[in-house]
Design a protein around this motif. Structure first.
Motif, short mmCIF file in Angstrom:
data_model
loop_
_atom_site.label_atom_id
_atom_site.label_comp_id
_atom_site.label_asym_id
_atom_site.label_seq_id
_atom_site.Cartn_x
_atom_site.Cartn_y
_atom_site.Cartn_z
N ILE A 1 -5.77 6.82 11.49
CA ILE A 1 -6.81 5.99 12.13
C ILE A 1 -7.03 4.71 11.32
N ALA A 2 -7.08 4.83 10.00
CA ALA A 2 -7.28 3.64 9.16
C ALA A 2 -6.11 2.68 9.29
N GLU A 3 -4.90 3.20 9.35
CA GLU A 3 -3.74 2.34 9.51
C GLU A 3 -3.76 1.64 10.87
N GLN A 4 -4.11 2.39 11.90
CA GLN A 4 -4.20 1.76 13.23
C GLN A 4 -5.26 0.67 13.24
N ARG A 5 -6.34 0.89 12.51
CA ARG A 5 -7.41 -0.11 12.45
C ARG A 5 -6.90 -1.40 11.79
N LEU A 6 -6.13 -1.26 10.71
CA LEU A 6 -5.57 -2.44 10.03
C LEU A 6 -4.55 -3.14 10.93
N ILE A 7 -3.71 -2.36 11.60
CA ILE A 7 -2.73 -2.94 12.53
C ILE A 7 -3.45 -3.74 13.61
N ARG A 8 -4.49 -3.17 14.16
CA ARG A 8 -5.24 -3.85 15.22
C ARG A 8 -5.89 -5.12 14.68
N SER A 9 -6.39 -5.07 13.46
CA SER A 9 -6.98 -6.25 12.84
C SER A 9 -5.94 -7.36 12.73
N ASN B 1 -8.90 -5.61 5.61
CA ASN B 1 -8.56 -6.28 6.85
C ASN B 1 -7.29 -7.09 6.62
N ALA B 2 -6.83 -7.76 7.65
CA ALA B 2 -5.55 -8.48 7.58
C ALA B 2 -5.72 -9.96 7.28
N ARG B 3 -6.89 -10.36 6.78
CA ARG B 3 -7.18 -11.78 6.60
C ARG B 3 -6.15 -12.47 5.71
N ASN B 4 -5.73 -11.81 4.64
CA ASN B 4 -4.82 -12.42 3.66
C ASN B 4 -3.37 -12.01 3.87
N SER C 1 0.88 -1.17 0.00
CA SER C 1 0.00 0.00 0.00
C SER C 1 0.91 1.22 0.00
N ARG C 2 1.24 1.71 -1.19
CA ARG C 2 2.07 2.92 -1.31
C ARG C 2 1.10 4.10 -1.25
N VAL C 3 0.81 4.51 -0.03
CA VAL C 3 -0.27 5.48 0.17
C VAL C 3 0.07 6.83 -0.46
N TYR C 4 1.34 7.15 -0.62
CA TYR C 4 1.73 8.42 -1.26
C TYR C 4 1.35 8.43 -2.74
N GLN D 1 5.49 12.02 9.00
CA GLN D 1 4.29 12.26 9.78
C GLN D 1 4.48 11.73 11.21
N ASN D 2 3.49 11.99 12.05
CA ASN D 2 3.40 11.30 13.34
C ASN D 2 1.96 10.79 13.48
N PRO D 3 1.68 9.96 14.47
CA PRO D 3 0.33 9.39 14.57
C PRO D 3 -0.78 10.42 14.73
N ASN D 4 -0.46 11.63 15.14
CA ASN D 4 -1.47 12.68 15.29
C ASN D 4 -1.66 13.51 14.03
N THR D 5 -0.88 13.25 12.99
CA THR D 5 -1.03 13.99 11.73
C THR D 5 -2.42 13.72 11.15
N THR D 6 -3.12 14.78 10.79
CA THR D 6 -4.49 14.65 10.30
C THR D 6 -4.51 14.57 8.77
N LEU D 7 -5.65 14.16 8.23
CA LEU D 7 -5.81 14.11 6.78
C LEU D 7 -5.73 15.49 6.16
N SER D 8 -6.14 16.51 6.89
CA SER D 8 -6.03 17.87 6.36
C SER D 8 -4.57 18.32 6.28
N GLU D 9 -3.74 17.76 7.13
CA GLU D 9 -2.31 18.08 7.10
C GLU D 9 -1.55 17.24 6.07
#
Length: 242
Positions: free
Chosen positions: A71-79, A42-45, A31-34, A56-64
């Motif tokens: 948040i989406a990356e943290q969700r995938l990590i948690r999955s 999800n992380a199933r596969n 996932s080359r997000v840039y 960036q840092n974890p507090n960097t917002t989408l507007s920045e």
């Protein structure tokens, strides 16, 4: 093994992590997000999720930063963690792993850019995945912040400039604030991005000059990383078959 990389910037390349996956003939996806590439739902596969660094840092917002969805990356990590997959975060990625587990990142006591030694803690010396590191190992660094710690996490290695260099969040989940993936090509890309700013800050205690960065050798560090990754995959395969 299916290895998935989240890459935040072109100049934050996966380096030795991807070279390792190639030499072991693992399936590699990105996932080359840039570039606007999306995250998996999800992380199933995924067997091994590797989350790379970035400015960036974890507090960097989408507007920045429109291409970085913390948040989406943290969700995938948690999955991935909840499905007992392997997870490795590097630099920003390590901070995101901590955040996904409820541990807030913080500023490191010192910024570090260059090659400086890691020292294994007592927990690191007891962990067989790091038995080949020795008591101390020179590795690459390029950071201002460090990952948070959960109640169950163990600090595996520290440096003089940062007390959280490698963190074991579980037997299958690790955060590397350091950059053991650095190769000459990766470092050259980072130098190209940082420009003359580096030479203006090299008088700080843990920041190398551009000429010093270019003179470093990374092969031993990369080899130690390969052995760690091989051991980690072996542990994962054992847990999957148990």
């Amino acid at each position: 093994m299916n290895v998935h990389f989240i890459i935040h910037e072109a100049f934050e390349a996966p380096g030795a992590y991807e070279l390792w996956a190639q030499t072991r003939h693992h399936t590699i996806t990105h996932s080359r997000v840039y570039l606007g590439e999306t995250l998996p739902n999800n992380a199933r596969n995924i067997d091994l999720l590797i989350v790379m660094g970035g400015p960036q840092n974890p507090n960097t917002t989408l507007s920045e930063c429109a291409h970085f969805d913390s948040i989406a990356e943290q969700r995938l990590i948690r999955s991935a963690i909840d499905q007992h997959k392997l997870v490795i975060g590097i630099c920003l990625g390590a901070q995101l792993v901590g955040e996904a587990l409820g541990a807030a990142f913080s500023a490191s006591p010192h910024p570090e850019i260059g090659n400086f030694p890691l020292t294994l803690t007592a927990a690191g010396k007891e962990n067989p995945l790091f038995s080949h590191f020795g008591d101390s190992l020179d590795v690459g660094h390029w950071h201002n912040d460090m990952p948070g710690l959960t109640a169950d996490s163990k600090v595996i290695a520290v440096s003089e400039g940062c007390p959280r260099q490698i963190v074991a969040y579980s037997e299958l989940v690790y955060g590397f604030q350091c950059h053991m993936e650095f190769t000459r090509d990766v470092v050259e890309q980072l130098i190209g991005h940082a420009g003359k700013h580096l030479d203006a800050t090299h008088d700080r205690p843990f920041i190398n000059s551009i000429s010093t960065l270019r003179a470093h050798h990374y092969e031993e560090m990369n080899g130690k990383l390969y052995i760690f990754l091989d051991k980690l995959v072996e542990k994962y395969q054992y847990t999957q078959s148990a």
